[in-house]
Design an enzyme around this catalytic site. Structure first.
Site, mmCIF file in Angstrom:
data_model
loop_
_atom_site.group_PDB
_atom_site.id
_atom_site.type_symbol
_atom_site.label_atom_id
_atom_site.label_comp_id
_atom_site.label_asym_id
_atom_site.label_seq_id
_atom_site.Cartn_x
_atom_site.Cartn_y
_atom_site.Cartn_z
ATOM 1 N N ASN A 179 0.796 -1.220 0.000
ATOM 2 C CA ASN A 179 0.000 0.000 0.000
ATOM 3 C C ASN A 179 0.833 1.277 0.000
ATOM 4 O O ASN A 179 0.318 2.361 -0.263
ATOM 5 C CB ASN A 179 -0.950 0.015 1.201
ATOM 6 C CG ASN A 179 -0.232 -0.204 2.512
ATOM 7 O OD1 ASN A 179 0.466 -1.208 2.689
ATOM 8 N ND2 ASN A 179 -0.391 0.721 3.450
ATOM 9 N N CYS B 78 -3.755 4.637 7.935
ATOM 10 C CA CYS B 78 -4.149 4.020 9.201
ATOM 11 C C CYS B 78 -3.246 4.426 10.354
ATOM 12 O O CYS B 78 -3.548 4.153 11.512
ATOM 13 C CB CYS B 78 -4.145 2.494 9.064
ATOM 14 S SG CYS B 78 -5.246 1.915 7.757
#
Length: 380
Positions: A150, A328
């Site tokens: 990611n 996150c």
């Protein structure tokens, strides 16, 4: 003009998706577990969505379970499989998403498993020879390796990994959150045991995801409290979210080739213009290496500068949204574990740009021009 180049964190909701969700917010409000007409109507739509998702990934509807997102799906695959099957060893990589790493680290800390981390090269390539060597010595194990990173975009050969796992009777889970909706996944051809998706990564709503669980693997639920999702996940289903997820994935598969070409052209343009306009620009991992990386992600490494500490702030002031790593971990200044894991120079300015079907050439040119101007100021 405000430019959004943080699509790996989340994507804007597609209007087509909202249109199919709206009736289930306002009109079709029955609980799908209820046996009356209102409930039956919603249950039919929910199971239709499950059938759609299953068909797109070539699974049986009974192998698709809806969750609150990718993090829950990863936790379910890892924790429930290891505990349900009594596995004592797991293999992963230091570059995985924290949903995977933290789950495995908790199990290791509790003494439930021994954890092996695969060797990683400076460009982020995983050592598959190390994987096979470990599987030879510990054949009945749990393997968790993502499809695409990611942060640096590296694509891992999950087909080859699945074949190794099958050869040595290992259970294979792949975090496919970043590639779901951007690549076609055929679970029968891949031969993996778990695959996951999160709707907001492919222009669906936030707070809903799914997991494919190979029917040959029998595991206990992560969340107790009800018989929903065929006893796999307690709690009333997020119906309009699930409807939106299925529609978003359907659109993604329908238009995938067109969107791939468009987004790849934007990424290629940014790479070319950055090389032209900024001296000593580099790219982390394989993010600038064509088919070796996720076409929606470019991780840029800019020259060492005092300004690098304020790079994202300066981009934001100039109306450009980008990130330094996984969303996150936003608000927690620990630096990127992925960049540290590949030995990247943390004194340089590292920024992740991630693209979607809605981005334009004009936005790319503006972002590059803004970066070039910032670094020209620094060197004057």
């Amino acid at each position: 003009m405000r430019v959004y180049l943080d699509n790996a964190a989340t994507t804007p909701l597609d209007k087509e998706v909202f249109e199919v969700m709206a009736p289930f917010m306002l009109e079709h409000y029955g609980n799908p577990s209820s046996i009356h007409a209102h409930g039956r109507q919603v249950r039919a739509a929910l199971e239709g969505a499950r059938k759609t998702v299953a068909g797109l990934i070539n699974a049986s509807p009974s192998e698709v379970f809806f969750t609150s997102g990718g993090t829950e799906a990863d936790n379910l695959a890892i924790i429930c499989t290891i505990r349900s099957l009594g596995l004592k060893h797991a293999i992963s990589s230091p570059l995985e998403h924290h949903a995977v790493l933290h789950s495995l680290e908790v199990l290791e800390k509790n003494g439930e498993i021994e954890l092996t981390m695969l060797r990683v090269s400076p460009d982020g390539t995983l050592d598959l020879q190390h994987l096979e060597e470990t599987l030879v010595s510990k054949p009945r194990t749990f393997v968790s390796v993502m499809h695409a990173n990611n942060e640096i975009g590296n694509l891992n050969d999950i087909q080859a990994i699945a074949e190794l796992c099958k050869k040595y009777d290992a259970i294979f889970h792949s975090d496919t959150v970043q590639t779901m909706g951007h690549y076609r996944h055929d679970v029968q051809a891949l031969g993996l045991n778990f695959l996951v998706g999160s709707a907001h990564k492919f222009h669906g709503p936030k707070g809903v995801g799914f997991i494919y669980v190979d029917s040959s693997v029998k595991i206990h639920p992560l969340i107790q409290g009800g018989s929903q999702e065929r006893n796999m996940r307690g709690g009333t289903e997020n119906v309009y979210g699930i409807i939106g997820l299925a529609k978003a994935l359907e659109i993604a598969y329908r238009d995938m080739d067109e969107h791939h070409r468009h987004i790849q052209s934007l990424k290629d343009r940014m790479i070319s213009k950055l090389r032209e306009q900024i001296e000593d620009v580099q790219f982390n991992g394989l993010s600038a290496e064509g088919d070796k990386s996720l076409y929606t992600v470019l991780n840029v490494s800019l020259p060492a500068s005092e300004m690098n500490e304020m790079l994202l702030f300066n981009l934001d002031i100039n109306k450009i949204s980008a990130s330094g790593g996984s969303a996150c971990t936003s608000g927690v200044d620990l630096g990127s574990h992925v960049l540290r894991g590949i030995g990247a120079d943390m004194e340089r300015g590292n920024v992740r740009f991630s693209f979607s079907k809605y981005n334009t050439i004009e936005e790319i040119d503006y972002a590059v021009a803004t970066l070039a101007k910032l670094y020209q100021k620094e060197t004057v």
